[in-house]
Design a protein around this motif. Structure first.
Motif, PDB file in Angstrom:
ATOM      1  N   ALA A  15      33.717  33.913  44.760  1.00 48.19           N
ATOM      2  CA  ALA A  15      33.224  32.681  45.379  1.00 48.19           C
ATOM      3  C   ALA A  15      32.930  32.902  46.860  1.00 48.19           C
ATOM      4  CB  ALA A  15      34.262  31.577  45.206  1.00 48.19           C
ATOM      5  N   THR A  16      33.818  33.626  47.543  1.00 44.00           N
ATOM      6  CA  THR A  16      33.626  33.810  48.986  1.00 44.00           C
ATOM      7  C   THR A  16      32.385  34.652  49.254  1.00 44.00           C
ATOM      8  OG1 THR A  16      36.037  33.802  49.153  1.00 44.00           O
ATOM      9  CG2 THR A  16      34.810  34.472  51.113  1.00 44.00           C
ATOM     10  N   ASP A  35      29.257  44.085  44.217  1.00 41.58           N
ATOM     11  CA  ASP A  35      30.564  43.917  43.573  1.00 41.58           C
ATOM     12  C   ASP A  35      30.783  45.074  42.604  1.00 41.58           C
ATOM     13  OD1 ASP A  35      32.665  41.327  43.185  1.00 41.58           O
ATOM     14  OD2 ASP A  35      32.762  42.930  41.679  1.00 41.58           O
ATOM     15  N   ARG A  36      32.013  45.494  42.490  1.00 43.39           N
ATOM     16  CA  ARG A  36      32.329  46.625  41.606  1.00 43.39           C
ATOM     17  C   ARG A  36      32.176  46.240  40.136  1.00 43.39           C
ATOM     18  NH1 ARG A  36      38.971  46.833  41.467  1.00 43.39           N
ATOM     19  NH2 ARG A  36      39.193  44.730  40.656  1.00 43.39           N
ATOM     20  N   THR A  43      39.316  37.243  41.198  1.00 43.53           N
ATOM     21  CA  THR A  43      40.154  36.034  41.178  1.00 43.53           C
ATOM     22  C   THR A  43      39.334  34.778  40.879  1.00 43.53           C
ATOM     23  OG1 THR A  43      41.535  37.094  42.827  1.00 43.53           O
ATOM     24  CG2 THR A  43      41.834  34.728  42.534  1.00 43.53           C
ATOM     25  N   SER A  44      38.105  34.731  41.375  1.00 40.89           N
ATOM     26  CA  SER A  44      37.327  33.501  41.195  1.00 40.89           C
ATOM     27  C   SER A  44      37.107  33.157  39.718  1.00 40.89           C
ATOM     28  CB  SER A  44      35.975  33.617  41.907  1.00 40.89           C
ATOM     29  OG  SER A  44      36.189  33.819  43.276  1.00 40.89           O
ATOM     30  N   PHE A  47      40.791  31.709  38.101  1.00 39.66           N
ATOM     31  CA  PHE A  47      41.568  30.733  38.872  1.00 39.66           C
ATOM     32  C   PHE A  47      41.886  29.520  37.998  1.00 39.66           C
ATOM     33  CE2 PHE A  47      38.867  27.253  40.936  1.00 39.66           C
ATOM     34  CZ  PHE A  47      37.957  27.245  39.915  1.00 39.66           C
ATOM     35  N   LEU A  50      40.593  23.976  39.760  1.00 38.02           N
ATOM     36  CA  LEU A  50      40.755  22.700  40.462  1.00 38.02           C
ATOM     37  C   LEU A  50      39.957  22.651  41.755  1.00 38.02           C
ATOM     38  CD1 LEU A  50      42.216  20.002  41.020  1.00 38.02           C
ATOM     39  CD2 LEU A  50      44.171  21.299  41.841  1.00 38.02           C
ATOM     40  N   VAL A 171      32.088  49.716  46.092  1.00 42.45           N
ATOM     41  CA  VAL A 171      32.110  50.366  47.411  1.00 42.45           C
ATOM     42  C   VAL A 171      33.179  51.446  47.354  1.00 42.45           C
ATOM     43  CG1 VAL A 171      32.663  50.018  49.852  1.00 42.45           C
ATOM     44  CG2 VAL A 171      31.289  48.321  48.622  1.00 42.45           C
ATOM     45  N   LEU A 356      39.159  28.569  46.491  1.00 46.68           N
ATOM     46  CA  LEU A 356      37.801  28.392  46.007  1.00 46.68           C
ATOM     47  C   LEU A 356      37.212  27.091  46.573  1.00 46.68           C
ATOM     48  CD1 LEU A 356      36.329  29.690  42.883  1.00 46.68           C
ATOM     49  CD2 LEU A 356      35.824  27.298  43.330  1.00 46.68           C
ATOM     50  N   THR A 357      38.054  26.064  46.679  1.00 47.78           N
ATOM     51  CA  THR A 357      37.592  24.771  47.205  1.00 47.78           C
ATOM     52  C   THR A 357      36.988  24.910  48.605  1.00 47.78           C
ATOM     53  OG1 THR A 357      39.312  23.666  45.918  1.00 47.78           O
ATOM     54  CG2 THR A 357      38.392  22.413  47.755  1.00 47.78           C
TER      55      THR A 357
HETATM   56  C1  LIG Z   1      46.467  31.790  39.913  1.00 49.19           C
HETATM   57  C2  LIG Z   1      45.482  31.224  40.892  1.00 49.19           C
HETATM   58  C3  LIG Z   1      45.046  29.924  40.778  1.00 49.19           C
HETATM   59  C4  LIG Z   1      44.154  29.406  41.717  1.00 49.19           C
HETATM   60  N1  LIG Z   1      43.715  28.138  41.565  1.00 49.19           N
HETATM   61  C5  LIG Z   1      42.863  27.608  42.463  1.00 49.19           C
HETATM   62  C6  LIG Z   1      42.356  26.304  42.274  1.00 49.19           C
HETATM   63  O1  LIG Z   1      42.646  25.641  41.285  1.00 49.19           O
HETATM   64  N2  LIG Z   1      41.509  25.820  43.206  1.00 49.19           N
HETATM   65  C7  LIG Z   1      41.122  26.545  44.299  1.00 49.19           C
HETATM   66  O2  LIG Z   1      40.371  26.018  45.105  1.00 49.19           O
HETATM   67  N3  LIG Z   1      41.570  27.796  44.477  1.00 49.19           N
HETATM   68  C8  LIG Z   1      42.419  28.355  43.588  1.00 49.19           C
HETATM   69  N4  LIG Z   1      42.870  29.624  43.734  1.00 49.19           N
HETATM   70  C9  LIG Z   1      42.394  30.412  44.855  1.00 49.19           C
HETATM   71  C10 LIG Z   1      41.000  30.956  44.584  1.00 49.19           C
HETATM   72  O3  LIG Z   1      40.853  31.299  43.244  1.00 49.19           O
HETATM   73  C11 LIG Z   1      40.742  32.171  45.432  1.00 49.19           C
HETATM   74  O4  LIG Z   1      41.082  31.910  46.762  1.00 49.19           O
HETATM   75  C12 LIG Z   1      39.272  32.549  45.379  1.00 49.19           C
HETATM   76  O5  LIG Z   1      38.801  32.615  44.054  1.00 49.19           O
HETATM   77  C13 LIG Z   1      39.085  33.886  46.041  1.00 49.19           C
HETATM   78  O6  LIG Z   1      37.727  34.211  45.977  1.00 49.19           O
HETATM   79  P1  LIG Z   1      37.235  35.527  46.637  1.00 49.19           P
HETATM   80  O7  LIG Z   1      35.773  35.591  46.476  1.00 49.19           O
HETATM   81  O8  LIG Z   1      37.768  35.618  48.025  1.00 49.19           O
HETATM   82  O9  LIG Z   1      37.960  36.687  45.799  1.00 49.19           O
HETATM   83  P2  LIG Z   1      37.539  37.271  44.375  1.00 49.19           P
HETATM   84  O10 LIG Z   1      37.001  36.246  43.490  1.00 49.19           O
HETATM   85  O11 LIG Z   1      38.697  38.071  43.887  1.00 49.19           O
HETATM   86  O12 LIG Z   1      36.353  38.234  44.740  1.00 49.19           O
HETATM   87  C14 LIG Z   1      36.571  39.502  45.319  1.00 49.19           C
HETATM   88  C15 LIG Z   1      35.610  40.453  44.668  1.00 49.19           C
HETATM   89  O13 LIG Z   1      35.682  41.718  45.322  1.00 49.19           O
HETATM   90  C16 LIG Z   1      35.366  42.691  44.350  1.00 49.19           C
HETATM   91  N5  LIG Z   1      35.789  44.016  44.805  1.00 49.19           N
HETATM   92  C17 LIG Z   1      37.054  44.484  44.924  1.00 49.19           C
HETATM   93  N6  LIG Z   1      37.020  45.775  45.323  1.00 49.19           N
HETATM   94  C18 LIG Z   1      35.711  46.123  45.451  1.00 49.19           C
HETATM   95  C19 LIG Z   1      35.029  47.319  45.803  1.00 49.19           C
HETATM   96  N7  LIG Z   1      35.691  48.444  46.109  1.00 49.19           N
HETATM   97  N8  LIG Z   1      33.682  47.312  45.811  1.00 49.19           N
HETATM   98  C20 LIG Z   1      32.973  46.196  45.501  1.00 49.19           C
HETATM   99  N9  LIG Z   1      33.574  45.042  45.134  1.00 49.19           N
HETATM  100  C21 LIG Z   1      34.922  44.999  45.125  1.00 49.19           C
HETATM  101  C22 LIG Z   1      36.105  42.213  43.102  1.00 49.19           C
HETATM  102  O14 LIG Z   1      35.540  42.749  41.929  1.00 49.19           O
HETATM  103  C23 LIG Z   1      35.948  40.711  43.200  1.00 49.19           C
HETATM  104  O15 LIG Z   1      34.890  40.213  42.401  1.00 49.19           O
HETATM  105  C24 LIG Z   1      43.716  30.191  42.791  1.00 49.19           C
HETATM  106  C25 LIG Z   1      44.136  31.515  42.882  1.00 49.19           C
HETATM  107  C26 LIG Z   1      45.002  32.033  41.928  1.00 49.19           C
HETATM  108  C27 LIG Z   1      45.422  33.445  42.022  1.00 49.19           C
END
Ligand SMILES: Cc1cc2nc3c(=O)[nH]c(=O)nc-3n(C[C@H](O)[C@H](O)[C@H](O)COP(=O)(O)OP(=O)(O)OC[C@H]3O[C@@H](n4cnc5c(N)ncnc54)[C@H](O)[C@@H]3O)c2cc1C
Length: 520
Positions: A15-16, A35-36, A43-44, A47, A50, A171, A356-357
């Motif tokens: 999501a980020t 993305d790998r 995590t997205s 999750f 919500l 990466v 994610l929110t």
């Molecule tokens: C159990 C749980 C429940 C949650 N519930 C909620 C909720 O209900 N509501 C809410 O708002 N938030 C919730 N969150 C928080 C939210 O899900 C996360 O903060 C958010 O999804 C993080 O997004 P992100 O893009 O930062 O990380 P990610 O979605 O993890 O994205 C990171 C990406 O980096 C990639 N990556 C890693 N290493 C490499 C590499 N070497 N080269 C290229 N790509 C790479 C991965 O494949 C991954 O796709 C929850 C989290 C958890 C753990």
């Protein structure tokens, strides 16, 4: 080695990262996102579903609460199709202190969060399966949000503004020249080919893997703590409103109705490795007990699947003594790690923490920080620009699936009964994704995510993929086997009752009838 040039390289397609790519592309930067794996496979895509109103944080984490209140309202405007407006309830169960409700409502007032106490009888009328012993109930504007739709909508929007989205590109190293990161080396995880991206700026949005990426720049000790949480999907909507326990955030205290299922979660425990987070039997048992507190009889409903995700929680070593801390106590706000100030390395920023929110705000803060470092102020446009698929401003509703089906009921073959996916939509998705991986198609349209977990639809889908994707028999069979393996991972820790019967039936179909282990 092939070479790509870009203004901005975004690492991570959750999501980020998708939010960052959309934001930077809207500001006129040339963007490459890598993305790998598939988008939202981190995590997205794991999750809880919500879209926080902020209620969860009003007492314990007011900054996070304020961010959620503001971002909830913005996302409802710009990502309407990704959101189902379920509403939310905070309820005081017999195990909770009713006095917390006073702190809760005071916190909501401070945060300007529209919450209202309602009669318990009214709450029980709204949600008849709720524990009849609840003592207080408050309404809040919680909702559920579909992560895959969200991430793909943002990525498609970025691509429409010129961004290149590289899925399955890991990466493997950062390129550091003097005191700046000048790009990265990527490996195509499907073909094995390597490629270099020369980037004016590199933005690290790799969530719980952020510290691994930072290390590639020769920087040690950035405190991104992986906080593991498990969730369990029940096979239908036990409730139609998001139900939260009205208490300090704890394990198993939220039940989210999302699409055709309801998801109970979650836990919060420090994980050593973000790639090693198998749910344990004890966690599953405790979570089912937590479900009972909210909805009596929870254990007798059909538990379909369990999975875990990892929160990227920010607690930097340089900011505080980072000994064994309780991950639940780390703030849910986010932080931009400025590697010039912290480590003397420029053209490189890391995003950590958040939810994610708050993805839009996180993306804005990261791209703003990049603009400041570049001395190139360009205003953020994501509060008002609408990414693809959300233009009509209508929230998603469950009934829309039936409406879509009814239009083509007579002439179209139904492939996935649980998710009501017709052949035409499936073929379109297969062509659009151009992927030989059935799991990628699953994430795009929830194929095989219902109670049969692919038992009745996935062999049909494999045959269709064979034709559409022009895979040979061997590749199609391999794709099918991989899909079944992935589904099995989420089923085995929770096999009891009806889902165990279903798993046996699926096993007979695939192993007994089709002998998938030995088909060519
Ligand atoms: C159990 C749980 C429940 C949650 N519930 C909620 C909720 O209900 N509501 C809410 O708002 N938030 C919730 N969150 C928080 C939210 O899900 C996360 O903060 C958010 O999804 C993080 O997004 P992100 O893009 O930062 O990380 P990610 O979605 O993890 O994205 C990171 C990406 O980096 C990639 N990556 C890693 N290493 C490499 C590499 N070497 N080269 C290229 N790509 C790479 C991965 O494949 C991954 O796709 C929850 C989290 C958890 C753990």
């Amino acid at each position: 080695m092939a070479l790509l040039q870009t203004d901005v390289l975004v690492i991570g397609g959750g999501a980020t990262g998708a939010g960052v790519a959309w934001d930077a592309a809207l500001r006129g930067y040339d963007v490459v996102l890598a993305d790998r794996a598939d988008l939202a496979e981190g995590t997205s895509g794991r999750f809880h579903g919500l879209l926080h109103s902020g209620g969860r944080y009003v007492v314990k984490d007011p900054v996070a609460a304020d961010e959620c209140v503001a971002e909830n309202a913005i996302l409802r405007r710009v990502l309407a199709d990704c959101i189902e407006d379920t509403g939310g309830l905070f309820v005081t169960t017999p195990d909770d202190d009713p006095a917390y409700g006073d702190e809760f409502i005071a916190g909501c007032r401070r945060a300007a969060l529209p919450a209202e106490e309602i009669d318990v009888a009214e709450a029980l009328r709204m949600e008849p399966r709720l524990n009849p012993g609840i003592r207080r109930a408050f309404t809040v504007p919680d909702a559920s949000i579909d992560a895959w739709k969200t991430v793909w909508s943002l990525a498609r929007g970025a691509a429409e503004h010129g961004a290149r989205i590289l899925t399955y590109h890991r990466v493997v190293d950062l390129v550091v020249d003097g005191d700046a990161v000048t790009g990265a080396r990527l490996r195509n995880e499907v073909t094995g080919e390597e490629l270099e991206v020369a980037a004016g700026f590199t933005l690290n949005a790799s969530g719980a893997w952020a510290a691994q990426i930072v290390k590639m720049a020769g920087i040690e000790g950035v405190g991104v703590i992986p906080g593991k949480g498990i969730m369990i999907a029940m096979n239908h909507r036990l409730v139609n409103t998001v139900i939260n326990r009205c208490t300090m955030p704890a394990d198993g205290d939220i039940l989210v109705p999302i699409r055709t299922v309801s998801v109970i979660g979650t836990t919060d425990e420090r994980a050593a490795d973000p790639d090693e987070i198998p749910p344990t039997q004890e966690e599953v048992d405790a979570m089912l007990d937590d479900g009972e507190r909210l909805v009596p009889g929870f254990r007798e409903a059909r538990a379909m699947r369990v999975w875990a995700g990892v929160r990227p929680l920010f607690q930097d070593e340089k900011a505080a003594g980072a000994e064994a801390i309780d991950t639940r106590d780390v703030s849910r706000t986010h932080a931009v790690v400025d590697h010039v100030a912290r480590d003397g390395i420029g053209r490189f920023l890391t995003m950590s923490g958040g939810k994610l929110t708050t993805l839009r705000l996180m993306a804005q803060d990261l791209v703003d920080a990049m603009c400041r470092q570049l001395g190139d102020e360009r205003p953020c446009r994501t509060k008002t620009e609408i990414p693809p698929g959300n233009a009509d401003g209508e929230y998603y509703s469950l009934g829309s699936r039936v409406r879509q089906r009814e239009a083509t009921l007579q002439e179209e073959q139904l492939i996935c009964e649980c998710e009501m996916i017709g052949r035409r939509r499936l073929e379109e998705a297969m062509r659009r994704r151009g992927s030989a991986n059935l799991d990628d198609i699953r994430r795009s349209m929830r194929l095989g995510m219902g109670p049969c977990q692919g038992g009745f639809c996935i062999y049909r889908a494999t045959g269709i993929l064979h034709g559409v994707g022009r895979l040979d028999g061997e590749q199609a069979s391999e794709s099918l086997r991989r899909f079944l393996q992935e589904r099995w991972k989420g089923m085995w820790p929770i096999l009891y009752g009806d889902q165990l019967r279903q798993a046996r039936l699926d096993d007979w179909i695939f192993q007994g009838l089709l002998d998938v282990e030995h088909v060519p």
